[in-house]
Scaffold this motif. Structure first.
Motif, PDB file in Angstrom:
ATOM      1  N   LEU A 177       0.828  -1.205   0.000  1.00  0.00           N
ATOM      2  CA  LEU A 177       0.000   0.000   0.000  1.00  0.00           C
ATOM      3  C   LEU A 177       0.865   1.259   0.000  1.00  0.00           C
ATOM      4  O   LEU A 177       0.604   2.214  -0.749  1.00  0.00           O
ATOM      5  N   GLU A 178       1.884   1.248   0.851  1.00  0.00           N
ATOM      6  CA  GLU A 178       2.794   2.397   0.921  1.00  0.00           C
ATOM      7  C   GLU A 178       3.507   2.601  -0.417  1.00  0.00           C
ATOM      8  O   GLU A 178       3.627   3.718  -0.901  1.00  0.00           O
ATOM      9  N   ARG A 179       3.974   1.501  -1.013  1.00  0.00           N
ATOM     10  CA  ARG A 179       4.647   1.576  -2.304  1.00  0.00           C
ATOM     11  C   ARG A 179       3.702   2.107  -3.374  1.00  0.00           C
ATOM     12  O   ARG A 179       4.061   2.981  -4.173  1.00  0.00           O
ATOM     13  N   ASP A 180       2.450   1.613  -3.368  1.00  0.00           N
ATOM     14  CA  ASP A 180       1.473   2.075  -4.356  1.00  0.00           C
ATOM     15  C   ASP A 180       1.189   3.571  -4.197  1.00  0.00           C
ATOM     16  O   ASP A 180       1.087   4.307  -5.194  1.00  0.00           O
ATOM     17  N   LYS A 181       1.070   4.046  -2.947  1.00  0.00           N
ATOM     18  CA  LYS A 181       0.836   5.472  -2.707  1.00  0.00           C
ATOM     19  C   LYS A 181       1.995   6.307  -3.251  1.00  0.00           C
ATOM     20  O   LYS A 181       1.788   7.326  -3.923  1.00  0.00           O
ATOM     21  N   LYS A 182       3.220   5.876  -2.942  1.00  0.00           N
ATOM     22  CA  LYS A 182       4.397   6.613  -3.411  1.00  0.00           C
ATOM     23  C   LYS A 182       4.483   6.603  -4.940  1.00  0.00           C
ATOM     24  O   LYS A 182       4.836   7.610  -5.556  1.00  0.00           O
ATOM     25  N   LEU A 183       4.144   5.489  -5.525  1.00  0.00           N
ATOM     26  CA  LEU A 183       4.175   5.367  -6.976  1.00  0.00           C
ATOM     27  C   LEU A 183       3.143   6.296  -7.620  1.00  0.00           C
ATOM     28  O   LEU A 183       3.453   6.993  -8.602  1.00  0.00           O
ATOM     29  N   LEU A 184       1.936   6.331  -7.045  1.00  0.00           N
ATOM     30  CA  LEU A 184       0.899   7.227  -7.574  1.00  0.00           C
ATOM     31  C   LEU A 184       1.324   8.692  -7.426  1.00  0.00           C
ATOM     32  O   LEU A 184       1.105   9.508  -8.342  1.00  0.00           O
ATOM     33  N   GLU A 185       1.915   9.053  -6.290  1.00  0.00           N
ATOM     34  CA  GLU A 185       2.395  10.428  -6.090  1.00  0.00           C
ATOM     35  C   GLU A 185       3.459  10.774  -7.129  1.00  0.00           C
ATOM     36  O   GLU A 185       3.453  11.865  -7.700  1.00  0.00           O
ATOM     37  N   ALA A 186       4.389   9.821  -7.352  1.00  0.00           N
ATOM     38  CA  ALA A 186       5.447  10.063  -8.329  1.00  0.00           C
ATOM     39  C   ALA A 186       4.859  10.243  -9.728  1.00  0.00           C
ATOM     40  O   ALA A 186       5.286  11.120 -10.493  1.00  0.00           O
ATOM     41  N   ILE A 187       3.845   9.442 -10.064  1.00  0.00           N
ATOM     42  CA  ILE A 187       3.208   9.572 -11.387  1.00  0.00           C
ATOM     43  C   ILE A 187       2.500  10.920 -11.507  1.00  0.00           C
ATOM     44  O   ILE A 187       2.620  11.603 -12.537  1.00  0.00           O
ATOM     45  N   ARG A 188       1.784  11.353 -10.465  1.00  0.00           N
ATOM     46  CA  ARG A 188       1.103  12.656 -10.482  1.00  0.00           C
ATOM     47  C   ARG A 188       2.112  13.793 -10.651  1.00  0.00           C
ATOM     48  O   ARG A 188       1.900  14.728 -11.432  1.00  0.00           O
ATOM     49  N   GLU A 189       3.193  13.696  -9.863  1.00  0.00           N
ATOM     50  CA  GLU A 189       4.215  14.753  -9.968  1.00  0.00           C
ATOM     51  C   GLU A 189       4.810  14.797 -11.370  1.00  0.00           C
ATOM     52  O   GLU A 189       5.037  15.880 -11.925  1.00  0.00           O
ATOM     53  N   THR A 190       5.052  13.599 -11.920  1.00  0.00           N
ATOM     54  CA  THR A 190       5.606  13.546 -13.286  1.00  0.00           C
ATOM     55  C   THR A 190       4.632  14.153 -14.274  1.00  0.00           C
ATOM     56  O   THR A 190       5.042  14.928 -15.163  1.00  0.00           O
ATOM     57  N   GLN A 191       3.344  13.831 -14.136  1.00  0.00           N
ATOM     58  CA  GLN A 191       2.340  14.371 -15.052  1.00  0.00           C
ATOM     59  C   GLN A 191       2.234  15.897 -14.908  1.00  0.00           C
ATOM     60  O   GLN A 191       2.132  16.629 -15.898  1.00  0.00           O
ATOM     61  N   GLU A 192       2.245  16.369 -13.664  1.00  0.00           N
ATOM     62  CA  GLU A 192       2.175  17.820 -13.445  1.00  0.00           C
ATOM     63  C   GLU A 192       3.411  18.507 -14.015  1.00  0.00           C
ATOM     64  O   GLU A 192       3.318  19.577 -14.612  1.00  0.00           O
ATOM     65  N   THR A 193       4.567  17.875 -13.828  1.00  0.00           N
ATOM     66  CA  THR A 193       5.797  18.455 -14.378  1.00  0.00           C
ATOM     67  C   THR A 193       5.718  18.507 -15.898  1.00  0.00           C
ATOM     68  O   THR A 193       6.093  19.521 -16.515  1.00  0.00           O
ATOM     69  N   LYS A 194       5.218  17.471 -16.522  1.00  0.00           N
ATOM     70  CA  LYS A 194       5.071  17.445 -17.984  1.00  0.00           C
ATOM     71  C   LYS A 194       4.105  18.534 -18.448  1.00  0.00           C
ATOM     72  O   LYS A 194       4.353  19.206 -19.459  1.00  0.00           O
ATOM     73  N   LYS A 195       3.000  18.724 -17.694  1.00  0.00           N
ATOM     74  CA  LYS A 195       2.034  19.777 -18.040  1.00  0.00           C
ATOM     75  C   LYS A 195       2.693  21.152 -17.955  1.00  0.00           C
ATOM     76  O   LYS A 195       2.507  22.007 -18.824  1.00  0.00           O
ATOM     77  N   LEU A 196       3.470  21.350 -16.861  1.00  0.00           N
ATOM     78  CA  LEU A 196       4.156  22.639 -16.704  1.00  0.00           C
ATOM     79  C   LEU A 196       5.158  22.878 -17.828  1.00  0.00           C
ATOM     80  O   LEU A 196       5.259  23.990 -18.374  1.00  0.00           O
ATOM     81  N   ILE A 197       5.900  21.800 -18.165  1.00  0.00           N
ATOM     82  CA  ILE A 197       6.880  21.924 -19.245  1.00  0.00           C
ATOM     83  C   ILE A 197       6.174  22.226 -20.558  1.00  0.00           C
ATOM     84  O   ILE A 197       6.589  23.106 -21.332  1.00  0.00           O
ATOM     85  N   ALA A 198       5.077  21.529 -20.807  1.00  0.00           N
ATOM     86  CA  ALA A 198       4.328  21.753 -22.049  1.00  0.00           C
ATOM     87  C   ALA A 198       3.768  23.171 -22.081  1.00  0.00           C
ATOM     88  O   ALA A 198       3.815  23.852 -23.125  1.00  0.00           O
TER      89      ALA A 198
END
Length: 183
Positions: free
Chosen positions: A145-166
Motif C-alpha cells: 500500500l505504501e509503495r502504491d501510494k508513493k508510486l501514484l504520487e510520483a506519477i502525479r508529480e511527473t504528469q504535473e511536471t510534464k504539463k508545466l513543461i508543455a
C-alpha cells in the motif's frame, strides 16, 4: 506338564517375560539358568531360544518372591521353587493378574503421555507460526500500500511536471513568434 497343555498356552519371548516380571532380560536369563541347574525344564526352539509358557512365568514370579527373603540365596530360592512345583499343580488361574493390558499398560501410558506433550508443543508451535504468518502478511500488505501510494504520487508529480513543461514551451513559442513579428 503335558505337551498338549503347552501347545494350548501362550508362549512368551524373553523380552515379554522380562516385562511381565518387571526385570531385565539378563536377570531373566540368570534365573532360568539357575532353575535349569536345579532341574526345571524350559521349552526351547531349534535354535536353543527359550519360550516361556504361563507356568514358566508363574514359576519365575514365585522365584522372585522367594528370593526377596533376606536369608534366602538364589540357589535356595530355585530349589524352593522346584519343590513348590512338585507339590502344587500350577494352573492358568495363577497368572490371571498378568494380562496383556497390564503388561503393556506402562509402556502405553508413557508413550501416550509423550505424545500428548508433543501434541501440546506442536499446537503452540503452530499458533506461533500462524501469528508470524499473519504479521508477515500485514507487513507485506502495508508495504505494498505504501509503495502504491508513493508510486501514484510520483506519477502525479511527473504528469504535473510534464504539463508545466508543455505549458512553458507553448508560452515560449507564443513569445518567440511575437518577437519575430516585430522585425
Amino acid at each position: 506338564m503335558s505337551d498338549d497343555t503347552q501347545q494350548e498356552q501362550t508362549v512368551y519371548n524373553s523380552s515379554d517375560t522380562a516385562a511381565i516380571l518387571k526385570i531385565q532380560e539378563s536377570t531373566l536369563r540368570k534365573y532360568c539358568i539357575m532353575l535349569e541347574e536345579a532341574g526345571y525344564k524350559f521349552h526351547k526352539n531349534e535354535h536353543g531360544h527359550r519360550g516361556y509358557f504361563n507356568d514358566d512365568v508363574i514359576a519365575l514370579k514365585r522365584l522372585i518372591e522367594i528370593k526377596k527373603h533376606p536369608d534366602m540365596t538364589l540357589k535356595q530360592a530355585c530349589n524352593a521353587v522346584i519343590s513348590w512345583i512338585k507339590e502344587k499343580d500350577v494352573t492358568d488361574s495363577d497368572i490371571t493378574d498378568i494380562t496383556d493390558e497390564e503388561r503393556h499398560n506402562d509402556s502405553y501410558n508413557k508413550l501416550l503421555n509423550e505424545f500428548e506433550e508433543f501434541k501440546k508443543q506442536q499446537e503452540e508451535f503452530n499458533k506461533e507460526l500462524i501469528d508470524q504468518l499473519k504479521k508477515q502478511q500485514e507487513y507485506i500488505q502495508n508495504s505494498l500500500l505504501e509503495r502504491d501510494k508513493k508510486l501514484l504520487e510520483a506519477i502525479r508529480e511527473t504528469q504535473e511536471t510534464k504539463k508545466l513543461i508543455a505549458a512553458t514551451q507553448q508560452e515560449e513559442k507564443k513569445s518567440r513568434s511575437k518577437w519575430w513579428k516585430l522585425w
